[in-house]
Design a protein around this motif. Sequence first.
Motif, PDB file in Angstrom:
ATOM      1  N   MET A   1      11.689   9.340  46.966  1.00 29.57           N
ATOM      2  CA  MET A   1      12.616  10.063  47.835  1.00 29.57           C
ATOM      3  C   MET A   1      12.060  11.434  48.224  1.00 29.57           C
ATOM      4  O   MET A   1      12.347  11.943  49.313  1.00 29.57           O
ATOM      5  CB  MET A   1      13.968  10.226  47.133  1.00 29.57           C
ATOM      6  CG  MET A   1      14.752   8.929  46.987  1.00 29.57           C
ATOM      7  SD  MET A   1      14.969   8.080  48.568  1.00 29.57           S
ATOM      8  CE  MET A   1      15.799   9.333  49.525  1.00 29.57           C
ATOM      9  N   ILE A   2      11.265  12.029  47.341  1.00 24.86           N
ATOM     10  CA  ILE A   2      10.639  13.309  47.693  1.00 24.86           C
ATOM     11  C   ILE A   2       9.698  13.122  48.877  1.00 24.86           C
ATOM     12  O   ILE A   2       9.695  13.915  49.827  1.00 24.86           O
ATOM     13  CB  ILE A   2       9.887  13.883  46.477  1.00 24.86           C
ATOM     14  CG1 ILE A   2      10.883  14.300  45.393  1.00 24.86           C
ATOM     15  CG2 ILE A   2       9.028  15.076  46.891  1.00 24.86           C
ATOM     16  CD1 ILE A   2      10.236  14.779  44.113  1.00 24.86           C
ATOM     17  N   LEU A   3       8.887  12.054  48.831  1.00 26.96           N
ATOM     18  CA  LEU A   3       8.004  11.772  49.969  1.00 26.96           C
ATOM     19  C   LEU A   3       8.814  11.440  51.214  1.00 26.96           C
ATOM     20  O   LEU A   3       8.436  11.814  52.335  1.00 26.96           O
ATOM     21  CB  LEU A   3       7.066  10.611  49.631  1.00 26.96           C
ATOM     22  CG  LEU A   3       6.071  10.832  48.484  1.00 26.96           C
ATOM     23  CD1 LEU A   3       5.162   9.613  48.342  1.00 26.96           C
ATOM     24  CD2 LEU A   3       5.239  12.088  48.710  1.00 26.96           C
ATOM     25  N   PHE A   4       9.925  10.736  51.031  1.00 23.40           N
ATOM     26  CA  PHE A   4      10.782  10.394  52.169  1.00 23.40           C
ATOM     27  C   PHE A   4      11.288  11.652  52.877  1.00 23.40           C
ATOM     28  O   PHE A   4      11.387  11.687  54.107  1.00 23.40           O
ATOM     29  CB  PHE A   4      11.952   9.539  51.677  1.00 23.40           C
ATOM     30  CG  PHE A   4      12.995   9.276  52.724  1.00 23.40           C
ATOM     31  CD1 PHE A   4      12.780   8.337  53.722  1.00 23.40           C
ATOM     32  CD2 PHE A   4      14.190   9.980  52.717  1.00 23.40           C
ATOM     33  CE1 PHE A   4      13.743   8.103  54.694  1.00 23.40           C
ATOM     34  CE2 PHE A   4      15.154   9.751  53.680  1.00 23.40           C
ATOM     35  CZ  PHE A   4      14.930   8.807  54.673  1.00 23.40           C
ATOM     36  N   ARG A   5      11.597  12.692  52.102  1.00 21.37           N
ATOM     37  CA  ARG A   5      12.095  13.935  52.707  1.00 21.37           C
ATOM     38  C   ARG A   5      11.061  14.571  53.626  1.00 21.37           C
ATOM     39  O   ARG A   5      11.415  15.266  54.580  1.00 21.37           O
ATOM     40  CB  ARG A   5      12.483  14.931  51.617  1.00 21.37           C
ATOM     41  CG  ARG A   5      13.660  14.500  50.770  1.00 21.37           C
ATOM     42  CD  ARG A   5      14.122  15.621  49.860  1.00 21.37           C
ATOM     43  NE  ARG A   5      15.102  15.135  48.903  1.00 21.37           N
ATOM     44  CZ  ARG A   5      14.854  14.930  47.620  1.00 21.37           C
ATOM     45  NH1 ARG A   5      13.648  15.184  47.140  1.00 21.37           N
ATOM     46  NH2 ARG A   5      15.789  14.493  46.808  1.00 21.37           N
TER      47      ARG A   5
ATOM     48  N   LEU B   1      18.477   2.897  45.040  1.00 21.05           N
ATOM     49  CA  LEU B   1      17.681   3.456  46.129  1.00 21.05           C
ATOM     50  C   LEU B   1      18.522   3.624  47.387  1.00 21.05           C
ATOM     51  O   LEU B   1      18.394   4.631  48.103  1.00 21.05           O
ATOM     52  CB  LEU B   1      16.474   2.552  46.405  1.00 21.05           C
ATOM     53  CG  LEU B   1      15.528   3.043  47.498  1.00 21.05           C
ATOM     54  CD1 LEU B   1      15.001   4.436  47.170  1.00 21.05           C
ATOM     55  CD2 LEU B   1      14.371   2.074  47.690  1.00 21.05           C
ATOM     56  N   ILE B   2      19.398   2.657  47.661  1.00 20.68           N
ATOM     57  CA  ILE B   2      20.253   2.771  48.845  1.00 20.68           C
ATOM     58  C   ILE B   2      21.199   3.962  48.710  1.00 20.68           C
ATOM     59  O   ILE B   2      21.437   4.705  49.665  1.00 20.68           O
ATOM     60  CB  ILE B   2      21.041   1.466  49.063  1.00 20.68           C
ATOM     61  CG1 ILE B   2      20.078   0.338  49.436  1.00 20.68           C
ATOM     62  CG2 ILE B   2      22.092   1.637  50.153  1.00 20.68           C
ATOM     63  CD1 ILE B   2      20.734  -1.005  49.611  1.00 20.68           C
ATOM     64  N   VAL B   3      21.730   4.170  47.510  1.00 20.18           N
ATOM     65  CA  VAL B   3      22.605   5.325  47.276  1.00 20.18           C
ATOM     66  C   VAL B   3      21.831   6.626  47.472  1.00 20.18           C
ATOM     67  O   VAL B   3      22.347   7.598  48.039  1.00 20.18           O
ATOM     68  CB  VAL B   3      23.208   5.256  45.860  1.00 20.18           C
ATOM     69  CG1 VAL B   3      23.936   6.560  45.526  1.00 20.18           C
ATOM     70  CG2 VAL B   3      24.166   4.080  45.746  1.00 20.18           C
ATOM     71  N   LYS B   4      20.582   6.657  47.017  1.00 18.66           N
ATOM     72  CA  LYS B   4      19.758   7.858  47.201  1.00 18.66           C
ATOM     73  C   LYS B   4      19.515   8.117  48.685  1.00 18.66           C
ATOM     74  O   LYS B   4      19.536   9.273  49.138  1.00 18.66           O
ATOM     75  CB  LYS B   4      18.430   7.703  46.462  1.00 18.66           C
ATOM     76  CG  LYS B   4      18.554   7.670  44.941  1.00 18.66           C
ATOM     77  CD  LYS B   4      17.195   7.496  44.285  1.00 18.66           C
ATOM     78  CE  LYS B   4      17.329   7.282  42.783  1.00 18.66           C
ATOM     79  NZ  LYS B   4      17.932   8.427  42.083  1.00 18.66           N
ATOM     80  N   LEU B   5      19.267   7.054  49.435  1.00 15.94           N
ATOM     81  CA  LEU B   5      19.085   7.216  50.876  1.00 15.94           C
ATOM     82  C   LEU B   5      20.366   7.720  51.532  1.00 15.94           C
ATOM     83  O   LEU B   5      20.330   8.547  52.449  1.00 15.94           O
ATOM     84  CB  LEU B   5      18.662   5.882  51.502  1.00 15.94           C
ATOM     85  CG  LEU B   5      17.245   5.409  51.170  1.00 15.94           C
ATOM     86  CD1 LEU B   5      17.040   3.977  51.662  1.00 15.94           C
ATOM     87  CD2 LEU B   5      16.212   6.333  51.798  1.00 15.94           C
ATOM     88  N   LYS B   6      21.501   7.214  51.042  1.00 14.37           N
ATOM     89  CA  LYS B   6      22.789   7.671  51.568  1.00 14.37           C
ATOM     90  C   LYS B   6      22.985   9.155  51.274  1.00 14.37           C
ATOM     91  O   LYS B   6      23.423   9.926  52.138  1.00 14.37           O
ATOM     92  CB  LYS B   6      23.912   6.854  50.938  1.00 14.37           C
ATOM     93  CG  LYS B   6      25.310   7.332  51.317  1.00 14.37           C
ATOM     94  CD  LYS B   6      26.367   6.537  50.572  1.00 14.37           C
ATOM     95  CE  LYS B   6      27.758   7.079  50.869  1.00 14.37           C
ATOM     96  NZ  LYS B   6      28.803   6.350  50.099  1.00 14.37           N
ATOM     97  N   THR B   7      22.642   9.568  50.046  1.00 14.32           N
ATOM     98  CA  THR B   7      22.779  10.980  49.670  1.00 14.32           C
ATOM     99  C   THR B   7      21.858  11.866  50.495  1.00 14.32           C
ATOM    100  O   THR B   7      22.226  12.975  50.889  1.00 14.32           O
ATOM    101  CB  THR B   7      22.461  11.156  48.173  1.00 14.32           C
ATOM    102  OG1 THR B   7      23.326  10.306  47.408  1.00 14.32           O
ATOM    103  CG2 THR B   7      22.651  12.601  47.745  1.00 14.32           C
ATOM    104  N   GLU B   8      20.659  11.359  50.761  1.00 16.47           N
ATOM    105  CA  GLU B   8      19.662  12.158  51.470  1.00 16.47           C
ATOM    106  C   GLU B   8      19.956  12.255  52.965  1.00 16.47           C
ATOM    107  O   GLU B   8      19.827  13.328  53.559  1.00 16.47           O
ATOM    108  CB  GLU B   8      18.274  11.547  51.253  1.00 16.47           C
ATOM    109  CG  GLU B   8      17.142  12.362  51.828  1.00 16.47           C
ATOM    110  CD  GLU B   8      16.973  13.696  51.126  1.00 16.47           C
ATOM    111  OE1 GLU B   8      16.521  14.651  51.790  1.00 16.47           O
ATOM    112  OE2 GLU B   8      17.305  13.792  49.930  1.00 16.47           O
ATOM    113  N   CYS B   9      20.343  11.129  53.567  1.00 16.17           N
ATOM    114  CA  CYS B   9      20.483  11.086  55.033  1.00 16.17           C
ATOM    115  C   CYS B   9      21.922  10.984  55.505  1.00 16.17           C
ATOM    116  O   CYS B   9      22.178  11.001  56.709  1.00 16.17           O
ATOM    117  CB  CYS B   9      19.689   9.909  55.598  1.00 16.17           C
ATOM    118  SG  CYS B   9      17.935  10.006  55.253  1.00 16.17           S
TER     119      CYS B   9
END
Length: 456
Positions: free
Chosen positions: A337-341, A375-383
Amino acid sequence: MNNNQNKRKFQTEAFKHRVMVDPKYADKTWKILEHAIHEIYNHNGSGLNAEELYRNAYNMVLHKFGEKLYSGLVSTLTFHIKEISKVIEVAQGEPSFQGEVINRGLMRNIIKMLMDLGPSVYQEDFEKPFLEVSANFYRVESQQFIECCDCGDYLKKAERRLNEEIERVSHYLDAKSAAKITNVVEQEMIANHMLRLVHMENSGMVNMLLDDKYEDLGRMYSLFCRVSNGLSTIRDVMTSHIRETGKQLVTDPEKLKDPVEFVQCLLDEKDKYDRIISLAFSNDKTFQNALNSSFEFFINLNPRSPEFISLFVDDKLRKGLKGVSEEDIEIVLDKVMILFRYLQEKDVFEKYYKQHLEKRLLSGETVSDDAERSLIVKLKTECGVPIYFSIRRHVHRRENQLNSVCHYFLVCIPYFTCLTATRTHTSMCYIWKDNQLSVIVLRYIWKKFKVWVHEL
């Protein structure tokens, strides 16, 4: 009677002799007193007659030579104060080379005497020349050190000198001199050689970063933060180095052949500099921001970075995380997720992620449904919510399509041949014949997929 009362009374007074003072009396008397002061400073005062010296000083004042006595004392004491400053200058550094031992008690008493004479006496007649002598000493010494030492050794010597000055102030100098003398050391040993130190060949900051020299980097940080533009200098060097090495990494043709290795190298680089900032740079936020900015810069130089990160996730959730604890899985996902940011084209990542997620679910090869949801929850939190619903709609759409396919095979086709279908734990092996899929396999996939979607 009245006449007797009116008579004036006369009183006889002694004849006053005018005392003639020797014109050279004041000079002669002062020379006696001056000689006595010199003897006292030279530790030869045991043979002096204190009563006689006191009488001479008293007589000078009595004969109106007090001004000469005062100016003579100021001149003589000033001379000895300057001599004391030279002695303390020896304590400044030379004893470490000559093996001399400084009597700290004596020095403390001398400094106290100067302070008792008044702050201006201490500052003008001692502190000012003391700082000048110290600056000259460190200017010469720093030049000698930088010519013969590498960067790490030089920083150790500078740190030792700085600590010596701080200790010296605590033992016998006035506390107000602490900032002044440390500023002298910082200017002469650090600020004046700052650029040469960070760019020193074979031992400068870049070499420290490459070799993970946390202690030397930490020492550089603690010393450079004392001088103006010190931290910005080492931060700029770090940023330039990270961007250059990162650019080489994302454009290396060999690395581009293996997306998983490509992303793993990015994660390793991130871990490396996170440790450096934590252990050497005191978790300085400005350095962390510089690191994030550098990674964002070079990751987006490769237009395939979003795809490669999605492939890395796909590899880990298929087989790379088998037998790994849930805590370790979360650590890997957090790093991803850090790289995704850092990605500027997050929608490209989303496109590839949906494709890879669909294949994992249909094939039943995901190592953990919980990891997929996490991972989907992390994407939801991030985006935010949109990406979450986008992925969910995509999964539900695939569910409906799969449901239709299952209905076609189960209802519309009278029969088809299935050679075998085996199920071991959570994986299945399908065997095709005449482009027809086993009813058992279809039911298994449909059921598993539907349950997963329902839980999502």
